[in-house]
Design a protein around this motif. Structure first.
Motif, mmCIF file in Angstrom:
data_model
loop_
_atom_site.group_PDB
_atom_site.id
_atom_site.type_symbol
_atom_site.label_atom_id
_atom_site.label_comp_id
_atom_site.label_asym_id
_atom_site.label_seq_id
_atom_site.Cartn_x
_atom_site.Cartn_y
_atom_site.Cartn_z
ATOM 1 N N GLY A 96 0.809 -1.214 0.000
ATOM 2 C CA GLY A 96 0.000 0.000 0.000
ATOM 3 C C GLY A 96 0.843 1.265 0.000
ATOM 4 O O GLY A 96 2.029 1.249 -0.352
ATOM 5 N N ASP A 97 0.239 2.365 0.433
ATOM 6 C CA ASP A 97 0.905 3.664 0.428
ATOM 7 C C ASP A 97 1.704 3.890 1.721
ATOM 8 O O ASP A 97 1.368 3.355 2.781
ATOM 9 N N CYS A 99 4.625 3.032 2.850
ATOM 10 C CA CYS A 99 5.280 1.905 3.520
ATOM 11 C C CYS A 99 6.798 2.064 3.470
ATOM 12 O O CYS A 99 7.349 2.660 2.540
ATOM 13 N N THR A 120 0.131 -9.295 1.227
ATOM 14 C CA THR A 120 -0.461 -7.982 0.995
ATOM 15 C C THR A 120 -0.102 -7.105 2.190
ATOM 16 O O THR A 120 -0.427 -7.442 3.329
ATOM 17 N N ILE A 121 0.580 -6.015 1.914
ATOM 18 C CA ILE A 121 1.009 -5.074 2.954
ATOM 19 C C ILE A 121 0.146 -3.826 2.816
ATOM 20 O O ILE A 121 0.198 -3.149 1.783
ATOM 21 N N GLU A 122 -0.642 -3.521 3.834
ATOM 22 C CA GLU A 122 -1.523 -2.367 3.740
ATOM 23 C C GLU A 122 -0.757 -1.063 3.999
ATOM 24 O O GLU A 122 0.470 -1.051 3.979
ATOM 25 N N ASN A 123 -1.441 0.034 4.239
ATOM 26 C CA ASN A 123 -0.823 1.360 4.295
ATOM 27 C C ASN A 123 -0.053 1.603 5.603
ATOM 28 O O ASN A 123 -0.395 1.068 6.658
ATOM 29 N N THR A 138 -2.075 -11.043 5.031
ATOM 30 C CA THR A 138 -2.277 -9.593 5.017
ATOM 31 C C THR A 138 -1.707 -8.978 6.282
ATOM 32 O O THR A 138 -1.985 -9.438 7.389
ATOM 33 N N GLY A 140 -1.896 -5.635 8.370
ATOM 34 C CA GLY A 140 -2.832 -4.523 8.456
ATOM 35 C C GLY A 140 -2.182 -3.156 8.530
ATOM 36 O O GLY A 140 -0.978 -3.019 8.805
ATOM 37 N N ASN A 141 -2.995 -2.134 8.299
ATOM 38 C CA ASN A 141 -2.538 -0.740 8.330
ATOM 39 C C ASN A 141 -1.797 -0.407 9.627
ATOM 40 O O ASN A 141 -2.148 -0.888 10.706
ATOM 41 N N ASP A 154 -1.851 -13.737 9.124
ATOM 42 C CA ASP A 154 -2.423 -12.388 9.029
ATOM 43 C C ASP A 154 -2.164 -11.603 10.315
ATOM 44 O O ASP A 154 -2.231 -12.150 11.426
ATOM 45 N N PRO A 157 -4.646 -4.606 11.899
ATOM 46 C CA PRO A 157 -4.104 -3.237 11.886
ATOM 47 C C PRO A 157 -3.587 -2.805 13.255
ATOM 48 O O PRO A 157 -3.974 -3.341 14.291
#
Length: 227
Positions: A96-97, A99, A120-123, A138, A140-141, A154, A157
């Motif tokens: 994501g953004d 990072c 999947t790497i979130e923001n 995943t 989390g943010n 997982d 966030p």
């Protein structure tokens, strides 16, 4: 993202997050910046089906800079790779953004999956030096992953993860406006467990000393009565 916009945002991310930088021109020397230039071009080619050319561009970058990013990976804005040697990002990884990742980080597969097989790497995620994040999981943010951690599940966030295998040691910190890049002052669950054991041992020793003293006084009293 337009190429000029990319140049501005990526260089701003480096200037913000690396205190060692002394001038804007230094950004052009950063391996992370240079490999991302290649990635943005190669990724567009990859999406258009020019797989061989895309791989060739990224392989040359890997040979020069030691950062291996598959052109099929999806990477958001303001991505910062600090130092970068030994970084590996797999084909189906999504980042994501805002990072930040450090040297020796792997976003890889487990070798047992097909299709979506990378993380999947979130923001607003920070992944510290040497950490491995493996499989279709995943992160989390606003999560921080400690140096050397191995993450296989997982992560929700707002978490802090350390250890092998990685485990959550902190949740739901107050989110700061500025990205927290502190890799050192993370909770240490092993040290905490040792401290708790030491405290329990201290209490037990105190109880034993108290019981021993009471027993000695009782024995002394019985001896006095016998005499």
């Amino acid at each position: 993202m337009g190429f000029i916009k990319f140049l501005k945002e990526e260089s701003a991310a480096i200037l913000q997050r690396d205190p060692a930088i002394k001038s804007k021109l230094e950004v052009l020397l950063y391996p992370g910046f240079r490999i991302m230039l290649r990635y943005r071009i190669a990724h567009r080619l990859y999406l258009k089906g020019h797989y061989l050319l895309a791989r060739k561009i990224m392989q040359k970058g890997a040979d020069k800079m030691g950062i291996d990013i598959h052109p099929g990976a999806t990477i958001g804005n303001n991505f910062f790779i600090d130092h970068g040697i030994g970084v590996i990002i797999g084909e189906t990884a999504i980042i994501g953004d805002n990072c930040t990742i450090y040297q020796g980080v792997t976003l890889g597969g487990t070798g047992k999956q097909t299709g979506k097989r990378h993380p999947t790497i979130e923001n607003n995620v920070m992944i510290s030096a040497g950490a491995k994040v493996l499989g279709n999981i995943t992160i989390g943010n606003n999560t921080k992953i400690g140096a050397g951690s191995v993450v296989l599940k997982d992560i929700p966030p707002n978490s802090t993860v350390v250890g092998v295998p990685g485990r959550i040691v902190k949740r739901n910190n107050i989110k700061c406006e500025q990205i927290d890049l502190d890799q050192v002052h993370l909770p240490d669950p092993v040290s905490r467990d040792i401290d708790e054991l030491r405290e329990e041992n201290r209490k037990l020793r105190k109880k034993i000393e108290k019981l021993t003293k009471s027993f000695e006084e009782l024995k002394k009293g019985q001896n006095n009565e016998n005499t």
